[in-house]
Design a protein around this motif. Sequence first.
Motif, PDB file in Angstrom:
ATOM      1  N   ARG B  21      33.975  55.268  35.412  1.00 42.35           N
ATOM      2  CA  ARG B  21      35.156  55.781  36.115  1.00 42.35           C
ATOM      3  C   ARG B  21      34.792  56.087  37.563  1.00 42.35           C
ATOM      4  N   GLY B  22      33.628  56.650  37.764  1.00 41.92           N
ATOM      5  CA  GLY B  22      33.167  56.953  39.121  1.00 41.92           C
ATOM      6  C   GLY B  22      32.922  55.685  39.926  1.00 41.92           C
ATOM      7  N   LEU B  23      32.358  54.667  39.272  1.00 42.24           N
ATOM      8  CA  LEU B  23      32.086  53.404  39.969  1.00 42.24           C
ATOM      9  C   LEU B  23      33.383  52.692  40.339  1.00 42.24           C
ATOM     10  N   VAL B  24      34.388  52.841  39.478  1.00 42.30           N
ATOM     11  CA  VAL B  24      35.702  52.258  39.801  1.00 42.30           C
ATOM     12  C   VAL B  24      36.252  52.915  41.062  1.00 42.30           C
ATOM     13  N   ALA B  25      36.156  54.236  41.114  1.00 37.82           N
ATOM     14  CA  ALA B  25      36.703  54.966  42.261  1.00 37.82           C
ATOM     15  C   ALA B  25      35.925  54.650  43.539  1.00 37.82           C
ATOM     16  N   ARG B  26      34.602  54.530  43.430  1.00 40.55           N
ATOM     17  CA  ARG B  26      33.768  54.395  44.625  1.00 40.55           C
ATOM     18  C   ARG B  26      33.631  52.941  45.072  1.00 40.55           C
ATOM     19  N   TYR B  27      33.454  52.033  44.091  1.00 39.70           N
ATOM     20  CA  TYR B  27      33.132  50.647  44.439  1.00 39.70           C
ATOM     21  C   TYR B  27      34.192  49.648  43.973  1.00 39.70           C
ATOM     22  N   ASP B  28      35.295  50.190  43.446  1.00 41.61           N
ATOM     23  CA  ASP B  28      36.391  49.319  43.028  1.00 41.61           C
ATOM     24  C   ASP B  28      35.976  48.357  41.913  1.00 41.61           C
ATOM     25  N   LEU B  29      35.090  48.814  41.046  1.00 40.67           N
ATOM     26  CA  LEU B  29      34.733  48.034  39.854  1.00 40.67           C
ATOM     27  C   LEU B  29      36.001  47.825  39.032  1.00 40.67           C
ATOM     28  N   ASN B  30      36.076  46.731  38.308  1.00 34.95           N
ATOM     29  CA  ASN B  30      37.267  46.449  37.502  1.00 34.95           C
ATOM     30  C   ASN B  30      37.346  47.430  36.333  1.00 34.95           C
ATOM     31  N   PRO B  31      38.400  48.236  36.251  1.00 40.18           N
ATOM     32  CA  PRO B  31      38.482  49.222  35.160  1.00 40.18           C
ATOM     33  C   PRO B  31      38.651  48.573  33.789  1.00 40.18           C
ATOM     34  N   TRP B  32      39.072  47.313  33.760  1.00 41.02           N
ATOM     35  CA  TRP B  32      39.297  46.645  32.485  1.00 41.02           C
ATOM     36  C   TRP B  32      38.039  45.977  31.948  1.00 41.02           C
ATOM     37  N   LYS B  33      36.935  46.093  32.660  1.00 36.59           N
ATOM     38  CA  LYS B  33      35.703  45.409  32.238  1.00 36.59           C
ATOM     39  C   LYS B  33      34.559  46.409  32.066  1.00 36.59           C
ATOM     40  N   HIS B  34      33.391  45.864  31.708  1.00 39.08           N
ATOM     41  CA  HIS B  34      32.129  46.618  31.723  1.00 39.08           C
ATOM     42  C   HIS B  34      32.086  47.779  30.738  1.00 39.08           C
ATOM     43  N   SER B  35      32.834  47.661  29.650  1.00 41.31           N
ATOM     44  CA  SER B  35      32.824  48.650  28.559  1.00 41.31           C
ATOM     45  C   SER B  35      33.085  50.083  29.026  1.00 41.31           C
ATOM     46  N   GLY B  36      34.022  50.213  29.975  1.00 38.46           N
ATOM     47  CA  GLY B  36      34.445  51.551  30.382  1.00 38.46           C
ATOM     48  C   GLY B  36      35.577  52.062  29.506  1.00 38.46           C
ATOM     49  N   TRP B  37      36.030  51.226  28.573  1.00 38.93           N
ATOM     50  CA  TRP B  37      37.115  51.538  27.638  1.00 38.93           C
ATOM     51  C   TRP B  37      38.377  52.004  28.372  1.00 38.93           C
ATOM     52  N   ALA B  38      38.626  51.397  29.551  1.00 43.01           N
ATOM     53  CA  ALA B  38      39.802  51.799  30.332  1.00 43.01           C
ATOM     54  C   ALA B  38      40.849  50.694  30.407  1.00 43.01           C
ATOM     55  N   MET B  39      40.768  49.740  29.482  1.00 43.44           N
ATOM     56  CA  MET B  39      41.831  48.716  29.458  1.00 43.44           C
ATOM     57  C   MET B  39      43.146  49.429  29.209  1.00 43.44           C
ATOM     58  N   TYR B  40      44.204  48.950  29.797  1.00 42.96           N
ATOM     59  CA  TYR B  40      45.533  49.538  29.645  1.00 42.96           C
ATOM     60  C   TYR B  40      45.617  50.972  30.170  1.00 42.96           C
ATOM     61  N   SER B  41      44.651  51.396  30.996  1.00 42.79           N
ATOM     62  CA  SER B  41      44.730  52.722  31.609  1.00 42.79           C
ATOM     63  C   SER B  41      45.312  52.657  33.003  1.00 42.79           C
ATOM     64  N   THR B  42      45.077  51.547  33.681  1.00 40.30           N
ATOM     65  CA  THR B  42      45.550  51.399  35.048  1.00 40.30           C
ATOM     66  C   THR B  42      45.735  49.913  35.324  1.00 40.30           C
ATOM     67  N   PRO B  43      46.683  49.573  36.201  1.00 37.52           N
ATOM     68  CA  PRO B  43      46.835  48.144  36.516  1.00 37.52           C
ATOM     69  C   PRO B  43      45.643  47.634  37.319  1.00 37.52           C
ATOM     70  N   LYS B  44      45.395  46.348  37.233  1.00 35.09           N
ATOM     71  CA  LYS B  44      44.383  45.728  38.086  1.00 35.09           C
ATOM     72  C   LYS B  44      44.994  44.436  38.630  1.00 35.09           C
ATOM     73  N   PRO B  45      45.806  44.569  39.684  1.00 30.67           N
ATOM     74  CA  PRO B  45      46.461  43.374  40.230  1.00 30.67           C
ATOM     75  C   PRO B  45      45.447  42.441  40.873  1.00 30.67           C
ATOM     76  N   PRO B  46      45.829  41.231  41.146  1.00 32.67           N
ATOM     77  CA  PRO B  46      44.914  40.306  41.835  1.00 32.67           C
ATOM     78  C   PRO B  46      44.579  40.832  43.227  1.00 32.67           C
ATOM     79  N   ILE B  47      43.433  40.407  43.741  1.00 37.19           N
ATOM     80  CA  ILE B  47      43.090  40.752  45.120  1.00 37.19           C
ATOM     81  C   ILE B  47      43.568  39.633  46.037  1.00 37.19           C
ATOM     82  N   VAL B  48      43.730  39.955  47.294  1.00 40.20           N
ATOM     83  CA  VAL B  48      44.135  38.956  48.283  1.00 40.20           C
ATOM     84  C   VAL B  48      42.978  38.760  49.249  1.00 40.20           C
ATOM     85  N   VAL B  49      42.556  37.520  49.400  1.00 42.53           N
ATOM     86  CA  VAL B  49      41.449  37.205  50.308  1.00 42.53           C
ATOM     87  C   VAL B  49      41.956  36.256  51.363  1.00 42.53           C
TER      88      VAL B  49
END
Lengths: 323, 139
Positions: B21-49
């Motif tokens: 959760r801290g890494l998501v806040a600080r480094y914008d890690l994907n909350p739906w990945k990496h076994s943070g069990w945060a799927m369906y907790s927050t949206p993760k829209p596509p990024i624009v490059v």
Amino acid sequence: MSRRERRAEARSRAKAGVAIPERGVFDKFLGLAGDFDTDVASGKVSALRQFLLLHGAVRSWLWLALAVEHDAGLSPFLLAVAAAVISAGFGLSLAPRLAYLGPRLALAGLALQLALTFPLTDNHFFVELLAVLLVTLVGRHPKCDETLVLRGLMWMTALILFHTGLQKVLYGHYVHGDFLAFMVGRGGRFADLFAFAIPADEIARLQSYNPILTDAGPYRVSEPVVTILSNAIYVLEMGLAVLLMWGRTRAVAACTSILLVSVIQLGAREVVFAMLFVNLLLPFLPGPWNRRLLPFFAVAYLWALGAAWGLFPGSELITPTML
Amino acid sequence: MKEAVVTFVLLWAGVWPLIHRGLVARYDLNPWKHSGWAMYSTPKPPIVVAVLKRVEKGHAVLDERTLPSAARDALDRFRTRRHAIGKFAEPRDAAQAILETSSDVGSLVVMVQTFHLDPTTARMTSVMDRYVYSRRDFR
């Protein structure tokens, strides 16, 4: 008493069918998952081991089907190798004398899949990986490690369930139902699911927003049903996880959790994961439910494989997330 | 040893999600990945490059469709990695691929825009990150 002496004592107690007494804080902590005599623990772990490897095998072949169909950029050959290895592990789990080797072989296949998909690997895979890692601890000597493994699996399941609720609190999108409103705005199955609770014009409003535009929104609806449902989800997830760890409420909490997970995952059309998590919850029930329901799940997995390859209907329900 | 493995698994399942959760806040890690069990907790829209090349009086947007396929692929790979691991992924390889295959581009700026749902206003907010590269960076 040294660790070797304790393990020798544990083996002799296991042979005699005597429950192993708990020692230390770690054992007491694990013991909150429940008291099991070695025969019961052995039965539950053995059945769960077979299920986990069956799940892994089916999921792996489904991944191969997905990768080929969607050209996911993953090597079909390596995915097939991983699927074959995990399937072989499942095969071993069916032979009583060799069953303990099954998860060890499967772990190699899982490691390959992790290497192929990381850092995009789906969370469902990690649930399976952790569970298989635990059942790998069951050694050659029967009824020695099963109680430790069973309690570890039950604690792991409760922690994951608890965190799926806690994370919803930490991100703050469930108090007013914003996440559900956002997902309705994305259309598809969420919009269908909540069509009963949200008026059509509100759904149209939510769907009119472009989520990659700054200030798009508000993704919020005033319908009380949505707010109540949204808050109920995380309250249930966290509350049930706690109740699973208390003897008096364990069975009811397990039944309720199974129902909750089934409803949520069916709504999300993630039936394959639903079957995995339901099986991780079954050990909380008294009785050998993992063993009793294994044939049912085996048939369900055969259907899933057939549906993925277009032989049976219902493929939209069983798409396992991979990346 | 077996108790250690059980402890490791329980720490992974129970403690790592809080770190995640801290890494998501600080480094914008994907909350739906990496076994943070945060799927369906927050949206993760596509990024624009967007890639901008330096021109005489400022910068102009580089049309990706005009890039060679190797450069386009590198940019796509960056998008995918950025969406997964956030700021731990930088567009250096993509920038190098563009500079190597586009002789008319002397330096470029890669703009990465990520979107989040604000829990207070229930509206989308965005954060822009900027990466500047020139040919000198790859000599």
